[in-house]
Design an enzyme around this catalytic site. Structure first.
Site, PDB file in Angstrom:
ATOM      1  N   ASP A   1       0.837  -1.209   0.000  1.00 36.25           N
ATOM      2  CA  ASP A   1       0.000   0.000   0.000  1.00 36.25           C
ATOM      3  C   ASP A   1       0.865   1.250   0.000  1.00 36.25           C
ATOM      4  OD1 ASP A   1      -2.275  -1.653   0.133  1.00 36.25           O
ATOM      5  OD2 ASP A   1      -1.997  -1.854   2.283  1.00 36.25           O
TER       6      ASP A   1
ATOM      7  N   GLU B   1       1.233  -6.540  -5.484  1.00 36.24           N
ATOM      8  CA  GLU B   1       1.002  -5.682  -6.647  1.00 36.24           C
ATOM      9  C   GLU B   1       2.272  -4.961  -7.114  1.00 36.24           C
ATOM     10  OE1 GLU B   1      -2.582  -3.344  -6.651  1.00 36.24           O
ATOM     11  OE2 GLU B   1      -1.645  -1.735  -7.810  1.00 36.24           O
TER      12      GLU B   1
HETATM   13  O1  TRH Z   1       3.643  -5.951   0.509  1.00 35.62           O
HETATM   14  P1  TRH Z   1       2.801  -6.623  -0.475  1.00 35.62           P
HETATM   15  O2  TRH Z   1       2.390  -7.981  -0.147  1.00 35.62           O
HETATM   16  O3  TRH Z   1       1.561  -5.736  -0.762  1.00 35.62           O
HETATM   17  C1  TRH Z   1       0.348  -6.288  -1.230  1.00 35.62           C
HETATM   18  C2  TRH Z   1      -0.270  -5.492  -2.343  1.00 35.62           C
HETATM   19  O4  TRH Z   1      -0.329  -4.141  -2.122  1.00 35.62           O
HETATM   20  C3  TRH Z   1      -1.651  -6.018  -2.599  1.00 35.62           C
HETATM   21  O5  TRH Z   1      -2.289  -5.225  -3.561  1.00 35.62           O
HETATM   22  C4  TRH Z   1      -2.446  -6.027  -1.328  1.00 35.62           C
HETATM   23  O6  TRH Z   1      -3.713  -6.528  -1.561  1.00 35.62           O
HETATM   24  C5  TRH Z   1      -1.742  -6.911  -0.334  1.00 35.62           C
HETATM   25  O7  TRH Z   1      -0.463  -6.394  -0.104  1.00 35.62           O
HETATM   26  C6  TRH Z   1      -2.462  -6.974   0.991  1.00 35.62           C
HETATM   27  O8  TRH Z   1       3.572  -6.715  -1.899  1.00 35.62           O
HETATM   28  P2  TRH Z   1       3.903  -5.586  -2.990  1.00 35.62           P
HETATM   29  O9  TRH Z   1       2.649  -4.969  -3.513  1.00 35.62           O
HETATM   30  O10 TRH Z   1       4.801  -6.176  -3.968  1.00 35.62           O
HETATM   31  O11 TRH Z   1       4.673  -4.454  -2.191  1.00 35.62           O
HETATM   32  C7  TRH Z   1       5.946  -4.635  -1.676  1.00 35.62           C
HETATM   33  C8  TRH Z   1       6.687  -3.308  -1.659  1.00 35.62           C
HETATM   34  O12 TRH Z   1       7.880  -3.438  -0.881  1.00 35.62           O
HETATM   35  C9  TRH Z   1       7.111  -2.843  -3.041  1.00 35.62           C
HETATM   36  O13 TRH Z   1       6.948  -1.444  -3.152  1.00 35.62           O
HETATM   37  C10 TRH Z   1       8.596  -3.189  -3.099  1.00 35.62           C
HETATM   38  C11 TRH Z   1       8.988  -2.988  -1.664  1.00 35.62           C
HETATM   39  N1  TRH Z   1      10.199  -3.729  -1.247  1.00 35.62           N
HETATM   40  C12 TRH Z   1      11.287  -2.999  -0.805  1.00 35.62           C
HETATM   41  O14 TRH Z   1      11.265  -1.753  -0.831  1.00 35.62           O
HETATM   42  N2  TRH Z   1      12.383  -3.670  -0.384  1.00 35.62           N
HETATM   43  C13 TRH Z   1      12.463  -5.026  -0.359  1.00 35.62           C
HETATM   44  O15 TRH Z   1      13.514  -5.586   0.038  1.00 35.62           O
HETATM   45  C14 TRH Z   1      11.329  -5.751  -0.810  1.00 35.62           C
HETATM   46  C15 TRH Z   1      11.367  -7.255  -0.826  1.00 35.62           C
HETATM   47  C16 TRH Z   1      10.210  -5.071  -1.243  1.00 35.62           C
END
Ligand code: TRH
Length: 378
Positions: A18, A278
């Site tokens: 988010d 996402e």
């Molecule tokens: O954290 P998420 O599981 O988020 C999700 C989605 O938003 C989804 O739509 C929602 O329904 C669900 O949660 C509950 O996975 P997502 O979307 O890939 O977000 C991860 C964020 O973290 C992304 O912006 C990349 C960031 N990230 C880092 O900054 N550093 C890291 O080392 C990693 C692994 C990720």
């Protein structure tokens, strides 16, 4: 002319996505569209994990040119002067009632959008940009859906992203240098490199066993906090940054959780990326490498429908589809066979990615589509 102002409200629900999406959007609107963005975030500590410059204790601060406000409560008095020209609530988060009342009192009503989650399903086209009138106040909220077609809002993609990625790919020392900063040794980097970001219920132990017993050397890089039980079981020690162990053909290394801007570099440095939710899923599509998506699980296996809708659109081939379905529990398979199939198909899958990117970007990027949509309402 004064700059357009925009308030983006983000409620963090037990994940990084988010705030990851809202932070990316806020920066792009500010930088590329000249909009004065104010980002309201309820959970500053999670924000700090993806953006270390954030001071989690500050009520107000400016980070990377974006005004950031700690959204501490639903209470508070607001006047029409507090309300921005454009108001976005992310994923149906309820914005403070006092703020909504002030929106209704503003002489020129703000454009009000609800930014929804990404899905490849067809119904999204029918719901994108639909208006919803407030039951009492003279306000209309519009639903804005990201998506993969020209009847949706498109995907987040910064204008300089592809040039940045191409420069990284063209520099032979870039990937090795970046991975070395995360503790990855030259020997580990010489193997097939896989980044792993998934939910805790992914069949990680099964995949590790297939890699361990396989013919190809694999280095699996796992950011801290991801699949910790399965990773710790393989390591035989807690899954903390720097922990590493090799067995058979597999080496597993725990990385520190990297800032969001470095996460792209991690994806660009690996041969195969497991992503989830996402934002990381979209970034993997821009990275031009093979990827496997772990979708957030929903009741009644609704997520399997969403997964299939994406697989159909993406058309990554049978090995990609089978692996993806099994990774998400939508089918059962033999992991050594699934891995063999995917490994063989990887060159073809990544070769296809440029074509996919062109197709999606022909619909415009989400930030640009969003600003155009707002302009069309004023
Ligand atoms: O954290 P998420 O599981 O988020 C999700 C989605 O938003 C989804 O739509 C929602 O329904 C669900 O949660 C509950 O996975 P997502 O979307 O890939 O977000 C991860 C964020 O973290 C992304 O912006 C990349 C960031 N990230 C880092 O900054 N550093 C890291 O080392 C990693 C692994 C990720």
């Amino acid at each position: 002319m004064p700059r357009l102002s925009l308030d983006l409200f983000c409620k963090v629900v037990d994940n990084f996505g988010d705030i990851g999406i809202c932070w990316r959007l806020a920066r792009q609107l500010e930088r590329e569209h000249g909009i004065a963005v104010r980002l309201w975030v309820d959970d500053m500590r999670t924000f700090q994990r993806i953006c270390p410059q954030v001071d989690p204790g500050a009520a107000e601060q400016t980070v990377d040119g974006v005004a950031v406000r700690h959204w501490a409560s639903q209470d508070g008095e607001y006047t029409p002067a507090d309300v921005a020209d454009i108001v976005i609530e992310f994923f149906g988060c309820d914005i403070p009632p006092g703020y909504i009342a002030a929106m209704a009192q503003r002489q020129v009503r703000p454009v009000w959008l609800n930014l929804e989650g990404l899905s490849a399903e067809e119904w999204v086209e029918g719901c994108h940009s639909l208006p919803s009138k407030h039951p009492r106040l003279p306000l209309t909220k519009y639903f804005f859906f990201p998506g993969f077609t020209d009847k949706t809002g498109g995907l987040l993609c910064e204008s300089g992203l592809e040039a940045e990625r191409a420069a990284f790919a063209a520099d032979p020392a870039a990937a090795g240098g970046f991975l070395a900063t995360l503790g990855v040794t030259a020997a580990e980097a010489a193997a097939l490199k896989v980044s792993l970001f998934c939910y805790p219920y992914a069949p990680v132990a099964e995949l590790f066993a297939a890699w361990r017993d396989g013919a190809q050397a694999v280095t699996c890089l796992v950011p801290e906090g991801v699949a910790t039980d399965a990773v710790a079981a393989f390591l035989g020690q807690p899954a903390v940054p720097g922990a590493v162990r090799s067995e058979g053909a597999l080496t597993v290394r725990v990385l520190p959780f990297v800032p969001q801007q470095d996460y792209d570099k991690l994806l660009w440095s690996c041969d195969l990326n497991f992503v989830r939710g996402e934002d990381s899923w979209v970034r993997a599509q821009w990275a031009g490498k093979s990827f496997i998506w772990h979708i957030y699980a929903q009741d009644e296996n609704l997520h399997h429908k969403k997964l299939r809708a994406f697989l159909q659109r993406y058309a990554g081939g049978s090995a990609f589809d089978e692996f993806s379905l099994c990774w998400n529990g939508a089918a059962q398979g033999d992991w050594p066979q699934l891995w063999k199939g995917l490994a063989t198909a990887m060159p073809e899958i990544s070769a296809k990615s440029a074509e996919w990117q062109q197709k999606i970007l022909a619909n415009g990027d989400l930030a640009t589509n969003l600003t155009k949509f707002c302009a069309s309402l004023t």
